[in-house]
Design an enzyme around this catalytic site. Sequence first.
Site, PDB file in Angstrom:
ATOM      1  CD  GLU A 177      -2.951  -1.167   2.306  1.00 27.46           C
ATOM      2  OE1 GLU A 177      -3.019  -0.184   3.045  1.00 27.46           O
ATOM      3  OE2 GLU A 177      -3.683  -2.169   2.423  1.00 27.46           O
ATOM      4  CD  GLU A 192      -3.420  -6.134   3.655  1.00 27.31           C
ATOM      5  OE1 GLU A 192      -4.320  -5.346   4.006  1.00 27.31           O
ATOM      6  OE2 GLU A 192      -2.210  -5.916   3.841  1.00 27.31           O
TER       7      GLU A 192
HETATM    8  O1  IFM Z   1      -4.248  -3.674   8.942  1.00 28.43           O
HETATM    9  C1  IFM Z   1      -4.204  -3.090   7.670  1.00 28.43           C
HETATM   10  C2  IFM Z   1      -2.989  -3.576   6.908  1.00 28.43           C
HETATM   11  O2  IFM Z   1      -1.821  -3.314   7.585  1.00 28.43           O
HETATM   12  C3  IFM Z   1      -2.930  -2.887   5.567  1.00 28.43           C
HETATM   13  N1  IFM Z   1      -4.162  -3.004   4.859  1.00 28.43           N
HETATM   14  C4  IFM Z   1      -5.390  -2.699   5.555  1.00 28.43           C
HETATM   15  C5  IFM Z   1      -5.439  -3.443   6.867  1.00 28.43           C
HETATM   16  C6  IFM Z   1      -6.742  -3.095   7.619  1.00 28.43           C
HETATM   17  O3  IFM Z   1      -6.804  -1.732   7.868  1.00 28.43           O
END
Ligand code: IFM
Length: 450
Positions: free
Chosen positions: A168, A357
């Site tokens: 990210e 994710e």
């Molecule tokens: O916990 C975070 C992760 O570190 C990065 N993506 C989003 C998740 C939830 O907010």
Amino acid sequence: MTETKLTFPAGFTWGAATAAYQIEGAWDEDGRGESVWDRFVHTSGRVMHGHTGDVACDHYHRWRDDVALMRDLGLRAYRFSVAWPRILPTGRGVVNQKGVDFYSRLVDALLEAGIKPYITLYHWDLPQPLQDAGGWLNRATVAAFAEYTDVISRALGDRVKHWMTLNEPHVVVLSYEHDWFAPAVNDPALGPVVTHHLMLAHGQAVEVLRRNVSGVEVGIAPDYWLHMPASGSNADARLAQWQDCVSNRRYLDVLFGRGYPTELVEHYRRLGYWPEGKEGFVKEGDLQIIAAPLDFLAINHYSRNIVRDAAAPDNLPPTTFAVDKTDMGWEVYPNGLYEVLWRLWRDYRPRQLYISENGASYSDAPGPDGHVHDARRIRYLRHYFAAAHRAIEAGVPLAGYFVWSLMDNFEWARGYTQRFGLVWVDYETQRRIPKDSALWYRQVIAENGF
Ligand code: IFM
């Protein structure tokens, strides 16, 4: 109505994800250096309730049990990040062998359990000494990242074949523009230069990984929020498109060889944030380095963002949307995952895609029977998995899916108030309890569908 079974392609990679700072703890043990997140959490008022990642899930000491847990869940793959300050405590130079050994043992245990390791090199924990020298504002951090990539990939590349460079990058950019996340620099003018140095660091790391790891598969894991207009008005549509440009195309276009979006560059130029010529941060050859071919594009996706241009005079009234939200306040919108995957495939044609994710924060705790009945998480995952399946049927080369997260953990500025885990963690005792969703997921994996 008959229920159809959704079967995923043979060999589909079912996994779960975590990040070093969110689970490891042991923040000052065995030679680990300070990171920007250590500095942030130890600064009063930054994190809800003053929570820190000092202990987190104590995974640094409990990794053997955690791997056993993953094996019991039948995970095929595990995505975790390496803490740069464990490997190079000051960011570059002297290697901390104890840090390297920790990840080496973890990798061995995963492989022994039949779980494929997927490493993320950078999940936001920049060594503080590099930040003191400017962090991602300083082009020297790009070289430091290449050095760190070199050290860790030489150590693990004989066993780890799947690597993601950055998690990210947009969140890192926001952490310079605002003060919500470490290093909380809070200067809106800094976004462009931070973006470029992150992208360049990615590109150089790809080169290093290709050199060091035979049979490597390398990618990157940006987040992708769908920005959808709140009404049918032109004003809302324009704003939604702009936000897509700022938070999504800003990274993807340059990664896939198209350079930065023209409208983005022009916007920042007008503001004086995008200097050129000798002062410019984009140097000759940078864009080619950034656009190095990738083996896969991984994407973190959770929800959509409804965009309203409230400043537009005579804007149409917004459409009312049904609101089913997780504890993060994020809307449950499974179709968004289908749209994201389809768009990425249509617009960029990556060789392969992963969901690096996806998951939901719900606070369900153990009931009187000692189990965690998190039916809402099962429902969330069921619908998002179905959306992924539809994308595969439409021709998207989706290779795997990592649920966020393996276990409840430190949710950044929100501390321990959000529980994303398949496994419940008691932060007092460090006891782990697989939630109902974990048991359901085990079955999905075993049957390669549901
Ligand atoms: O916990 C975070 C992760 O570190 C990065 N993506 C989003 C998740 C939830 O907010």
